[in-house]
Scaffold this motif. Structure first.
Motif, short mmCIF file in Angstrom:
data_model
loop_
_atom_site.label_atom_id
_atom_site.label_comp_id
_atom_site.label_asym_id
_atom_site.label_seq_id
_atom_site.Cartn_x
_atom_site.Cartn_y
_atom_site.Cartn_z
N TYR A 292 -1.25 -19.38 -42.15
CA TYR A 292 -1.35 -19.55 -40.72
C TYR A 292 -1.72 -21.01 -40.52
O TYR A 292 -2.74 -21.46 -41.01
N ARG A 293 -0.88 -21.73 -39.87
CA ARG A 293 -1.05 -23.17 -39.78
C ARG A 293 -1.45 -23.60 -38.39
O ARG A 293 -0.93 -23.11 -37.40
N LEU A 294 -2.35 -24.52 -38.32
CA LEU A 294 -2.72 -25.14 -37.06
C LEU A 294 -2.54 -26.64 -37.20
O LEU A 294 -3.08 -27.24 -38.10
N GLU A 295 -1.79 -27.22 -36.32
CA GLU A 295 -1.59 -28.67 -36.39
C GLU A 295 -2.84 -29.39 -35.93
O GLU A 295 -3.16 -30.47 -36.38
N SER A 296 -3.57 -28.81 -35.00
CA SER A 296 -4.83 -29.42 -34.59
C SER A 296 -5.73 -28.31 -34.09
O SER A 296 -5.27 -27.23 -33.73
N LEU A 297 -7.01 -28.59 -34.09
CA LEU A 297 -7.95 -27.55 -33.71
C LEU A 297 -7.85 -27.18 -32.23
O LEU A 297 -8.17 -26.06 -31.85
N LEU B 49 10.02 -39.25 -39.29
CA LEU B 49 9.64 -37.98 -38.67
C LEU B 49 8.30 -38.09 -37.94
O LEU B 49 8.09 -37.43 -36.93
N ALA B 50 7.38 -38.88 -38.48
CA ALA B 50 6.05 -38.96 -37.88
C ALA B 50 5.41 -40.27 -38.27
O ALA B 50 5.75 -40.86 -39.29
N LYS B 51 4.50 -40.74 -37.45
CA LYS B 51 3.79 -41.98 -37.75
C LYS B 51 2.76 -41.76 -38.84
O LYS B 51 2.55 -42.61 -39.69
N LYS B 52 2.09 -40.64 -38.79
CA LYS B 52 1.10 -40.36 -39.81
C LYS B 52 1.00 -38.86 -40.03
O LYS B 52 1.42 -38.07 -39.19
N GLN B 53 0.43 -38.53 -41.18
CA GLN B 53 0.34 -37.14 -41.55
C GLN B 53 -0.67 -36.44 -40.66
O GLN B 53 -1.81 -36.90 -40.54
N PRO B 54 -0.28 -35.37 -40.00
CA PRO B 54 -1.23 -34.66 -39.15
C PRO B 54 -2.27 -33.93 -39.98
O PRO B 54 -2.00 -33.53 -41.11
N THR B 55 -3.47 -33.79 -39.43
CA THR B 55 -4.45 -32.95 -40.11
C THR B 55 -4.12 -31.51 -39.79
O THR B 55 -3.97 -31.13 -38.64
N VAL B 56 -4.00 -30.74 -40.81
CA VAL B 56 -3.54 -29.37 -40.66
C VAL B 56 -4.61 -28.42 -41.14
O VAL B 56 -5.22 -28.65 -42.19
N PHE B 57 -4.87 -27.41 -40.37
CA PHE B 57 -5.78 -26.36 -40.80
C PHE B 57 -4.96 -25.13 -41.16
O PHE B 57 -4.05 -24.75 -40.45
N THR B 58 -5.28 -24.56 -42.29
CA THR B 58 -4.48 -23.41 -42.72
C THR B 58 -5.37 -22.23 -43.06
O THR B 58 -6.51 -22.38 -43.48
N TYR B 59 -4.80 -21.07 -42.85
CA TYR B 59 -5.40 -19.82 -43.24
C TYR B 59 -4.47 -19.22 -44.27
O TYR B 59 -3.31 -18.96 -43.98
N ARG B 60 -4.93 -19.05 -45.46
CA ARG B 60 -4.07 -18.66 -46.55
C ARG B 60 -4.31 -17.23 -47.00
O ARG B 60 -5.45 -16.80 -47.10
N LEU B 61 -3.25 -16.54 -47.26
CA LEU B 61 -3.35 -15.21 -47.83
C LEU B 61 -2.56 -15.19 -49.11
O LEU B 61 -1.39 -15.53 -49.11
N GLU B 62 -3.16 -14.79 -50.18
CA GLU B 62 -2.43 -14.72 -51.44
C GLU B 62 -1.48 -13.53 -51.44
O GLU B 62 -0.44 -13.55 -52.04
N SER B 63 -1.88 -12.47 -50.78
CA SER B 63 -0.97 -11.34 -50.66
C SER B 63 -1.29 -10.60 -49.37
O SER B 63 -2.38 -10.74 -48.82
N LEU B 64 -0.32 -9.85 -48.90
CA LEU B 64 -0.50 -9.18 -47.62
C LEU B 64 -1.57 -8.10 -47.67
O LEU B 64 -2.19 -7.79 -46.68
N SER B 65 -1.78 -7.54 -48.84
CA SER B 65 -2.77 -6.47 -48.89
C SER B 65 -4.16 -6.99 -48.59
O SER B 65 -5.04 -6.25 -48.18
N ASN B 66 -4.35 -8.31 -48.73
CA ASN B 66 -5.64 -8.89 -48.37
C ASN B 66 -5.88 -8.85 -46.87
O ASN B 66 -6.97 -9.14 -46.40
#
Lengths: 255, 255
Positions: free
Chosen positions: B86-91, A76-93
């Motif tokens: 919310y995911r970003l593959e790259s900045l 699927l891919a040569k290497k693992q992409p660096t991923v930035f995430t924004y996480r919400l534990e719940s929608l009320s946040n």
DNA sequence: TTGATGAAATTGTCCGGACATAAAGTGATC
DNA sequence: GATCACTTTATGTCCGGACAATTTCATCAA
């Protein structure tokens, strides 16, 4: 004695995994091509199938390989992409003010979308939605924090009777009553001049810059069932999101 | 014959996993308490250790259990929380216009933050930063898309010589030259009236509502090394983020 | 009582085998 | 040439056993 050698080394499956990761990064197995079969890897490294599978398990978990019984393993891919995430534990946040706010309804009724409103909502003109407008206040009963227009899709209009508008939120009630699951929330922001009637309710100058935020709640099928338009005073509120680099630890839980 | 029964059922380890998830949700194993050992589960269900481990593997992956050799298995949570990400593959994807933009610098020089600017940047007055202002344009050379002020922290000021400002971005160059890693990006938005000089460069009316976006790039230690303030015409641009329910599939890759 | 030692319990790693399931290929038949 | 049945291939599931590594706990000695 013989285990002293072991102790210095990582487990076999981890070393194999690292070897394969290296070979993938080197481009020895082009993206889309077939990856060596388990049997081939067993023969090449002289390991049992169990160990080889343990190594490959990590690679599929990282999104490098995909496997299919009968068909084989593909890259699927040569290497693992660096991923930035924004996480919400719940929608009320999503409400930065979280549980400390209260929705005070003002008007409600069914509307047929005209061109302008449809554009703001990201829908097409002519659709019918239930609209509920009001302001959201802090618990201390001071000046309102924002003005909101809440739209419910036609099939769920009659849910408004079940909602304790002050305590709960509509999407939660709709999900409970109709057995839906929120699968996606889209949040868009743009800047507008505060309309006169909204400015009056918020206690700010008409025409002052404010943020128009649109949220679209979608259920599993992708259909939008609730849309909210909110207007925040521009100089008082900042909408902040923090994108954090995804630590490999979250994926390497099987180590 | 006997496999017809199999075909109708999920694999054994999945059924066992579901059973255990149910028992956890029921509260049969309180959070923090010890979870039954592999041997106990083998005896109770009459399964091999291999199958039991396969079931438990899924539970640790979901963050329900934590295991430690020699010590045992402990309960981390009753059930898996629903998480929206919310995911970003790259900045570079932070630019919705992605690679199709070009930064055109205008002024540059070191500044000492006064109160007002420090507040906008989320810093304290008196700090010294290198400031570079300019506009970002589309590749078609039409009207600028936004106005930007880019601030580099003092230790990295001299990187500006190494940057091909039109092609690359500063944070990328800084990371390369100084061996840093972006660990976090904070993005804040508020609405403002477009200042006259910015309005002129963007070709919009002075005082028109616009979005002030602040981005703070932090390295691993948490220290901010680059901050950008950008002003977008409010009526033309929408900033959109999509929060997607984290599908269990991402964790259940071992199924 | 304290400390060290060793046994027991528990998870981690690794091997062997067997059969099921799914996909792809092969070939015969119509 | 298209379709069906069979074979082949590859992964998925499940069992058995063995030993290593780590932690906990009981035991014994000072």
């Amino acid at each position: 004695m013989q285990n002293s050698k072991r102790a210095l080394h990582a487990p076999t499956y981890k070393r194999l995994r690292d070897t394969l990761i290296g070979e993938l990064a080197d481009g020895q197995y082009p993206v889309g091509s077939r990856f060596p079969t388990e049997q081939a890897l067993c023969a090449r490294f002289g390991l049992s199938r169990h160990t080889v599978r343990e190594a490959i398990r990590g690679l599929t978990g990282q999104g490098l390989l995909s496997r299919q019984a009968g068909s084989g393993t593909r890259v699927l891919a040569k290497k693992q992409p660096t991923v930035f995430t924004y996480r919400l534990e719940s929608l009320s946040n999503l409400w930065q003010y979280a549980a400390q706010t209260r929705f005070v309804p003002e008007q409600e009724g069914a509307v047929t979308l005209h061109d302008d409103l449809a554009k703001k909502m990201g829908r097409t003109a002519g659709e019918r939605w239930m609209r509920i407008t009001g302001v959201r206040c802090g618990m201390d009963n001071s000046k309102p924090l924002c003005w909101s227009a809440l739209f419910l899709a036609e099939p769920y209009m009659d849910v408004r009777g079940n909602v304790n508008v002050e305590d709960s939120s509509y999407y939660e009630t709709i999900c409970e009553v109709y057995g839906l699951t929120v699968s996606e929330v889209e949040r868009s922001m743009s800047a507008v001049s505060t309309p006169a009637n909204v400015a009056r309710q918020l206690g700010i100058a008409p025409g002052a810059p404010s943020i128009l935020e649109r949220r679209t709640y979608r259920e599993t099928s992708g259909e939008a069932f609730e849309i909210t338009l909110s207007i925040y005073p521009g100089d008082e509120f900042m909408h902040t999101t923090r994108l954090v680099r995804e630590n490999d630890a979250s994926l390497a839980g099987n180590d």
